[in-house]
Structures are given as structure tokens and as C-alpha cells.
Enzyme design. Sequence first.
Site, PDB file in Angstrom:
ATOM      1  N   HIS A  85       1.890   0.409 -13.063  1.00  0.00           N
ATOM      2  CA  HIS A  85       2.673  -0.809 -13.291  1.00  0.00           C
ATOM      3  C   HIS A  85       4.165  -0.452 -13.322  1.00  0.00           C
ATOM      4  O   HIS A  85       4.559   0.531 -13.954  1.00  0.00           O
ATOM      5  CB  HIS A  85       2.248  -1.468 -14.612  1.00  0.00           C
ATOM      6  CG  HIS A  85       2.960  -2.762 -14.831  1.00  0.00           C
ATOM      7  ND1 HIS A  85       2.620  -3.926 -14.166  1.00  0.00           N
ATOM      8  CD2 HIS A  85       4.027  -3.063 -15.608  1.00  0.00           C
ATOM      9  CE1 HIS A  85       3.446  -4.882 -14.538  1.00  0.00           C
ATOM     10  NE2 HIS A  85       4.302  -4.399 -15.408  1.00  0.00           N
ATOM     11  N   GLY A 116       0.785  -1.239   0.000  1.00  0.00           N
ATOM     12  CA  GLY A 116       0.000   0.000   0.000  1.00  0.00           C
ATOM     13  C   GLY A 116       0.810   1.280   0.000  1.00  0.00           C
ATOM     14  O   GLY A 116       0.295   2.337   0.376  1.00  0.00           O
ATOM     15  N   SER A 117       2.066   1.221  -0.455  1.00  0.00           N
ATOM     16  CA  SER A 117       2.843   2.475  -0.468  1.00  0.00           C
ATOM     17  C   SER A 117       2.248   3.472  -1.466  1.00  0.00           C
ATOM     18  O   SER A 117       2.275   4.688  -1.227  1.00  0.00           O
ATOM     19  CB  SER A 117       4.325   2.211  -0.762  1.00  0.00           C
ATOM     20  OG  SER A 117       4.496   1.732  -2.071  1.00  0.00           O
ATOM     21  N   ASN A 118       1.698   2.980  -2.570  1.00  0.00           N
ATOM     22  CA  ASN A 118       1.040   3.906  -3.521  1.00  0.00           C
ATOM     23  C   ASN A 118      -0.245   4.469  -2.927  1.00  0.00           C
ATOM     24  O   ASN A 118      -0.588   5.626  -3.167  1.00  0.00           O
ATOM     25  CB  ASN A 118       0.760   3.201  -4.852  1.00  0.00           C
ATOM     26  CG  ASN A 118       2.008   3.125  -5.698  1.00  0.00           C
ATOM     27  OD1 ASN A 118       2.439   4.130  -6.259  1.00  0.00           O
ATOM     28  ND2 ASN A 118       2.626   1.952  -5.751  1.00  0.00           N
ATOM     29  N   MET A 163      -3.761  -7.259  -7.244  1.00  0.00           N
ATOM     30  CA  MET A 163      -3.219  -8.355  -8.042  1.00  0.00           C
ATOM     31  C   MET A 163      -4.309  -9.298  -8.565  1.00  0.00           C
ATOM     32  O   MET A 163      -4.250 -10.508  -8.375  1.00  0.00           O
ATOM     33  CB  MET A 163      -2.147  -9.095  -7.233  1.00  0.00           C
ATOM     34  CG  MET A 163      -0.934  -8.229  -6.968  1.00  0.00           C
ATOM     35  SD  MET A 163      -0.322  -7.417  -8.478  1.00  0.00           S
ATOM     36  CE  MET A 163       1.292  -6.862  -7.971  1.00  0.00           C
ATOM     37  N   ARG A 164      -5.314  -8.690  -9.188  1.00  0.00           N
ATOM     38  CA  ARG A 164      -6.384  -9.463  -9.808  1.00  0.00           C
ATOM     39  C   ARG A 164      -6.739  -8.842 -11.137  1.00  0.00           C
ATOM     40  O   ARG A 164      -6.679  -7.619 -11.261  1.00  0.00           O
ATOM     41  CB  ARG A 164      -7.649  -9.402  -8.953  1.00  0.00           C
ATOM     42  CG  ARG A 164      -7.659 -10.414  -7.913  1.00  0.00           C
ATOM     43  CD  ARG A 164      -8.921 -10.447  -7.120  1.00  0.00           C
ATOM     44  NE  ARG A 164      -8.662 -11.314  -6.014  1.00  0.00           N
ATOM     45  CZ  ARG A 164      -8.649 -12.630  -6.082  1.00  0.00           C
ATOM     46  NH1 ARG A 164      -8.976 -13.216  -7.211  1.00  0.00           N
ATOM     47  NH2 ARG A 164      -8.326 -13.361  -5.044  1.00  0.00           N
ATOM     48  N   ASN A 192      -4.449   2.166 -13.621  1.00  0.00           N
ATOM     49  CA  ASN A 192      -3.556   1.184 -13.011  1.00  0.00           C
ATOM     50  C   ASN A 192      -2.127   1.717 -13.069  1.00  0.00           C
ATOM     51  O   ASN A 192      -1.769   2.437 -13.993  1.00  0.00           O
ATOM     52  CB  ASN A 192      -3.624  -0.147 -13.772  1.00  0.00           C
ATOM     53  CG  ASN A 192      -2.732  -1.213 -13.150  1.00  0.00           C
ATOM     54  OD1 ASN A 192      -2.663  -1.339 -11.921  1.00  0.00           O
ATOM     55  ND2 ASN A 192      -2.023  -1.980 -13.970  1.00  0.00           N
TER      56      ASN A 192
HETATM   57  C1  GAR Z   1       3.591  -1.385  -7.296  1.00  0.00           C
HETATM   58  O1  GAR Z   1       4.952  -1.450  -7.635  1.00  0.00           O
HETATM   59  C2  GAR Z   1       2.730  -1.485  -8.528  1.00  0.00           C
HETATM   60  O2  GAR Z   1       3.283  -0.860  -9.635  1.00  0.00           O
HETATM   61  C3  GAR Z   1       2.661  -2.989  -8.713  1.00  0.00           C
HETATM   62  O3  GAR Z   1       2.457  -3.468  -7.412  1.00  0.00           O
HETATM   63  C4  GAR Z   1       3.196  -2.643  -6.509  1.00  0.00           C
HETATM   64  C5  GAR Z   1       2.322  -2.308  -5.325  1.00  0.00           C
HETATM   65  O4  GAR Z   1       3.084  -1.635  -4.354  1.00  0.00           O
HETATM   66  N1  GAR Z   1       1.595  -3.357  -9.598  1.00  0.00           N
HETATM   67  C6  GAR Z   1       1.731  -4.315 -10.514  1.00  0.00           C
HETATM   68  O5  GAR Z   1       2.705  -5.006 -10.635  1.00  0.00           O
HETATM   69  C7  GAR Z   1       0.510  -4.485 -11.416  1.00  0.00           C
HETATM   70  N2  GAR Z   1       0.756  -5.435 -12.409  1.00  0.00           N
HETATM   71  P1  GAR Z   1       2.373  -0.939  -3.122  1.00  0.00           P
HETATM   72  O6  GAR Z   1       1.415  -1.981  -2.519  1.00  0.00           O
HETATM   73  O7  GAR Z   1       3.484  -0.599  -2.172  1.00  0.00           O
HETATM   74  O8  GAR Z   1       1.640   0.267  -3.621  1.00  0.00           O
END
Ligand code: GAR
Length: 201
Positions: A108, A11-13, A89-90, A106
Site C-alpha cells: 500500500h 502491474g509495475s509491482n 482493488m478488491r 499486500n
Molecule cells: C501500487 O501503488 C499499490 O501500492 C497500490 O496500487 C498500486 C498498483 O500499482 N495499492 C493500493 O492502493 C492498495 N490499497 P501497479 O499496478 O503498478 O503495481
Amino acid sequence: MNLAIFASGNGSNFSAIVEAIKQSKVKVKLVILVCDKPEAFVIKRAQKAKVQVILARREDFANRLDFERAIIHRLKSYSIDLIALAGFMRILSPTFVKQYRKRILNIHPSLLPAFKGAHAIKDALDYKASFTGVTVHFVDEKMDHGPVILQKQVKIRSSDTLASLEKRIHDLEHRLYPQAIKLFLAEKIKSRVKKVSVSTL
Ligand code: GAR
């Protein structure tokens, strides 16, 4: 504009978007977090930020259709206008995407279309690519696919480890996602202004 963030992990984003909203850099109301993993750290972040958590466990439903129907029902009840996937992740079904077309974003950790999937940072490093990066895009029916909103490069150094590259990518993500949401909102505002000026002539 009511925002829902969907996340499955750290959840850092999520926190970067919360911070951008707090600093009035992004003018949306973050109404709910939708999370499919009860153990995900993002739930603690949401509780700290006083954001309502909707825990939607796929195992609690007979099939994906019922699972998504239940989520859509909650999105409607909270009048959600925009969905930001942040490590969710779905893969959303075409039916779900159709309901919120051009309103699901999204993030990525690669320069899409390169290195799709769940291990994009490691895949770019293992491939010995010179560059990788971050992409924010609209979600369509395919995985890690859809019109790009923002994309930025990150150089891969010969000294990089997975941890050092992850750090630079995540730092960039935390800046890029709020910017992309801002761009999305600006576009919406622009089209609304256009409509108003026509009706006042
Ligand atoms: C992030 O790096 C995002 O880009 C990636 O999951 C991570 C979640 O980090 N998403 C994917 O790979 C989508 N295919 P977070 O939970 O710290 O935000």
C-alpha cells in the site's frame, strides 16, 4: 513455494517481483496472475513473462462468495502457498482471508494506518503531510489493515507534484515488495529448520 499475484491494473509491482525472481533475489515460483480486469496492462506483462493468467471477472458470478470460491478452487489446483496483492482493488471476504491467513501480503502506498484506500498518494499530498511512504503487510479482514512486514518513509517535498511523488513511491515499492517476500520466506525457512533440528535430536 508457489506464489500467486493478484492485480487489477498497471502491474509495475508484478514486474518488479518477476525481475527479483529472475535475478534469484527471491526464491519462489510465480505460478499465476489472478486479474479481475480484462483490460488491465498487467495481463500483457504476465503474458510477456510467460506467467499463466487467471481472469476472474466479478460480473461473471452471482455473488462475491461464488467469485471467491472459483478463485480458491484455482489456487488449490495450482497448489498456491502465498498470495501477493499488487494493486488488486478488491476487498477479500473474511472467508477468503481465513483460508489463507498469514499467507496473503499486500502493498500500500502510504505509511499505514494513515491514508488507506485507493488514492493514498494523492490524499497524503492534499493533506500536506511532511512524510508518506510504503507499507507491506499481512492482509486481515479489514481494508489496508493487518500486521506490518516492512514500512519505509518517503519525504514529501514542497515542490512535489502528484507525478513526482508517485514516481518516488513506486520506485520504493518495487524494491520493498521483493524484500518483504524474502523476509516472509526467511521466516518460513527458519521455522522449518527449527522443526528439523528438533526431530533429529
Ligand atoms: C501500487 O501503488 C499499490 O501500492 C497500490 O496500487 C498500486 C498498483 O500499482 N495499492 C493500493 O492502493 C492498495 N490499497 P501497479 O499496478 O503498478 O503495481
